[in-house]
Design an enzyme around this catalytic site. Structure first.
Site, PDB file in Angstrom:
ATOM      1  N   CYS A 116       0.802  -1.232   0.000  1.00  0.00           N
ATOM      2  CA  CYS A 116       0.000   0.000   0.000  1.00  0.00           C
ATOM      3  C   CYS A 116       0.836   1.284   0.000  1.00  0.00           C
ATOM      4  O   CYS A 116       0.430   2.296  -0.575  1.00  0.00           O
ATOM      5  CB  CYS A 116      -0.958  -0.006   1.183  1.00  0.00           C
ATOM      6  SG  CYS A 116      -0.259  -0.656   2.707  1.00  0.00           S
ATOM      7  N   LYS A 170      10.601  -3.637   1.223  1.00  0.00           N
ATOM      8  CA  LYS A 170       9.734  -3.659   0.039  1.00  0.00           C
ATOM      9  C   LYS A 170       9.843  -2.343  -0.732  1.00  0.00           C
ATOM     10  O   LYS A 170       9.883  -2.322  -1.957  1.00  0.00           O
ATOM     11  CB  LYS A 170       8.272  -3.863   0.455  1.00  0.00           C
ATOM     12  CG  LYS A 170       7.964  -5.248   0.975  1.00  0.00           C
ATOM     13  CD  LYS A 170       6.525  -5.318   1.479  1.00  0.00           C
ATOM     14  CE  LYS A 170       6.284  -6.599   2.241  1.00  0.00           C
ATOM     15  NZ  LYS A 170       5.036  -6.594   3.004  1.00  0.00           N
ATOM     16  N   GLU A 216       8.556  -3.481   5.690  1.00  0.00           N
ATOM     17  CA  GLU A 216       8.034  -2.429   4.800  1.00  0.00           C
ATOM     18  C   GLU A 216       9.150  -1.677   4.065  1.00  0.00           C
ATOM     19  O   GLU A 216       9.054  -1.407   2.872  1.00  0.00           O
ATOM     20  CB  GLU A 216       7.208  -1.453   5.650  1.00  0.00           C
ATOM     21  CG  GLU A 216       6.261  -0.591   4.869  1.00  0.00           C
ATOM     22  CD  GLU A 216       4.931  -1.279   4.603  1.00  0.00           C
ATOM     23  OE1 GLU A 216       4.848  -2.516   4.757  1.00  0.00           O
ATOM     24  OE2 GLU A 216       3.985  -0.581   4.227  1.00  0.00           O
ATOM     25  N   HIS A 221      -2.116   6.509   3.834  1.00  0.00           N
ATOM     26  CA  HIS A 221      -0.688   6.684   4.113  1.00  0.00           C
ATOM     27  C   HIS A 221      -0.218   7.999   3.477  1.00  0.00           C
ATOM     28  O   HIS A 221      -0.538   8.283   2.317  1.00  0.00           O
ATOM     29  CB  HIS A 221       0.130   5.548   3.493  1.00  0.00           C
ATOM     30  CG  HIS A 221      -0.202   4.174   4.033  1.00  0.00           C
ATOM     31  ND1 HIS A 221      -0.851   3.962   5.230  1.00  0.00           N
ATOM     32  CD2 HIS A 221       0.074   2.941   3.527  1.00  0.00           C
ATOM     33  CE1 HIS A 221      -0.973   2.644   5.433  1.00  0.00           C
ATOM     34  NE2 HIS A 221      -0.424   2.019   4.418  1.00  0.00           N
ATOM     35  N   ASN A 269      -4.975   3.418   1.817  1.00  0.00           N
ATOM     36  CA  ASN A 269      -4.268   2.133   1.827  1.00  0.00           C
ATOM     37  C   ASN A 269      -5.166   0.944   1.537  1.00  0.00           C
ATOM     38  O   ASN A 269      -4.767   0.030   0.821  1.00  0.00           O
ATOM     39  CB  ASN A 269      -3.526   1.926   3.149  1.00  0.00           C
ATOM     40  CG  ASN A 269      -4.405   2.113   4.359  1.00  0.00           C
ATOM     41  OD1 ASN A 269      -5.002   3.170   4.548  1.00  0.00           O
ATOM     42  ND2 ASN A 269      -4.508   1.095   5.193  1.00  0.00           N
TER      43      ASN A 269
END
Ligand code: NAP
Length: 368
Positions: free
Chosen positions: A151, A207, A204, A245, A332
């Site tokens: 997201c 990624k 996170e 986000h 998100n």
């Protein structure tokens, strides 16, 4: 298209935060209708209304309340499944369904980084669906898997894409402020996050830094994706916001643009899904807010013609370390999850990967 000619779809993980978004977004969808809801073994056989703690505004859709939750195995009555499973279980379940002939549009990370699986944002890298043929051939699958990104990566890359096309991104520094719903339900304990910022989100940063932006902005050469050559440094934080986000982004380019050039590139951005008139393709794809204090989660997360599908940017200014900096905001669980997957499925229909009787450009009134 009347109800008989809609494409029948299933939702895997229908009881979770993203699964519920799928259920909500599929209500009144002009091309798809839900024919199966699935959850974990502990909930198989229960009615959706009994197994699911409905978290979204409005009531659980009436026709689905009594729907009995099914096992996630071949035999589900549908052509396509939307997967809102955690990465671990997704690995075997998605493969089993793809092998059996289902089209799997997945939110999970399990297959995002496989070289033969598209990691897709249709505005950004529509040509990556070219990987599907090789995926089926190499794996001997009747169906296939298409994934959407994490997201936070979704909105970072959506904002960068037209800038990358025009000026060539070389370096990115990003600090995220991510909503609690990004951790699923019940997610981050309220005692941890209220009155606080948690400066760690498991896996996170990896990624965002190494795995997703370079694949998304990479070039499909007919056989595989050549990863884009730029570096990303990411700091990911959990903040006490319910949905959406926000990311503070600094970028350096191969060809340094003026601020007005960047604003113009965003303003003129008219990518393929919007030109095709796909039901969930928002207009605008990217919204620039000129106010000094926008975008903000509460005010801007439902922007755009399809609420929550638009990436909102603002506060564009010169950066003394990089070339420019700005903020990007996106929902998100909508664009960053269920809505992203839904748009992927619509794009697959438009490209002939799913047989629908005359898909049409019907008005779609999703109301979160
Ligand atoms: P969630 O709220 O925890 O929901 C997980 C769902 O998966 C539930 O329906 C659960 O069913 C099911 N499930 C859990 N363990 C299972 C197992 N072992 N076997 C079968 N089903 C199982 O999580 P979420 O936030 O919706 O996230 C779902 C996926 O989307 C994850 O891969 C996540 O990384 C990804 N994603 C989430 C977001 C976001 O903003 N939340 C954004 C992008 C991507 P039961 O209720 O029956 O246990």
């Amino acid at each position: 298209m009347n109800s008989q000619s809609k494409i029948r779809v299933g939702v895997l993980g229908a009881t979770g935060a993203v699964g519920q978004r799928f259920v909500q977004m599929l209500q009144g969808h002009p091309w798809f209708e839900i024919s199966a809801l699935c959850a974990s073994q502990r909930n198989v056989g229960k009615r959706y209304v009994d197994a699911c703690n409905w978290l979204l505004r409005g009531d659980m859709p009436d026709p689905l309340r009594g729907c009995v939750l099914q096992e996630m195995a071949p035999g589900i009555d549908c052509q396509l499944v939307f997967s809102a499973l955690p990465g671990g279980p997704a690995r075997s379940i998605e493969a089993e369904l793809a092998a059996a002939g289902y089209i799997v549009c997945s939110n999970a990370s399990a297959y995002r980084y496989e070289p033969d699986v598209p990691l897709l944002i249709p505005e950004v890298n529509p040509e990556h669906v070219g990987l599907i043929d090789a995926q089926r051939r190499q794996r001997g699958w009747q169906g296939f898997i298409v994934t959407n990104p994490n997201c936070s990566t979704t909105h970072l890359v959506s904002a960068l894409h037209p800038l990358h096309e025009a000026f060539g991104v070389e370096k990115v520094f990003v600090v995220t402020m991510q909503a609690v719903s990004g951790a699923g339900y019940p997610g981050v304990p309220s005692m941890d996050v209220i009155d606080n910022v948690i400066p760690f989100i498991d896996a996170e940063e990896e990624k965002m830094e190494r795995r997703e932006p370079q694949k998304l902005l990479g070039r499909f050469d007919g056989r595989g994706v050549q990863l884009a050559d730029f570096v990303v440094s990411a700091h990911c934080n959990r903040v006490p916001v319910r949905n959406s986000h926000l990311a503070a982004i600094s970028v350096a380019f191969a060809r340094r643009p003026g601020l007005e050039d960047a604003r113009q590139v965003w303003a003129e951005y008219d990518p393929l899904p919007q030109r095709l008139g796909l039901p969930s393709a928002p207009r605008p794809a990217i919204l620039y807010r000129a106010e000094t204090d926008r975008p903000q989660p509460r005010m801007d997360r439902l922007s755009g013609s399809i609420p929550g599908m638009t990436t909102v940017v603002g506060r564009l200014r010169a950066d003394p370390l990089f070339h420019m900096k700005f903020l990007a905001l996106g929902h998100n669980t909508i664009r960053g999850a269920a809505g992203g997957s839904l748009l992927n499925a619509e794009f697959l229909v438009s490209q002939g990967y799913l047989k629908a009787e005359r898909p049409r450009r019907a008005l779609y009134r999703f109301s979160p």
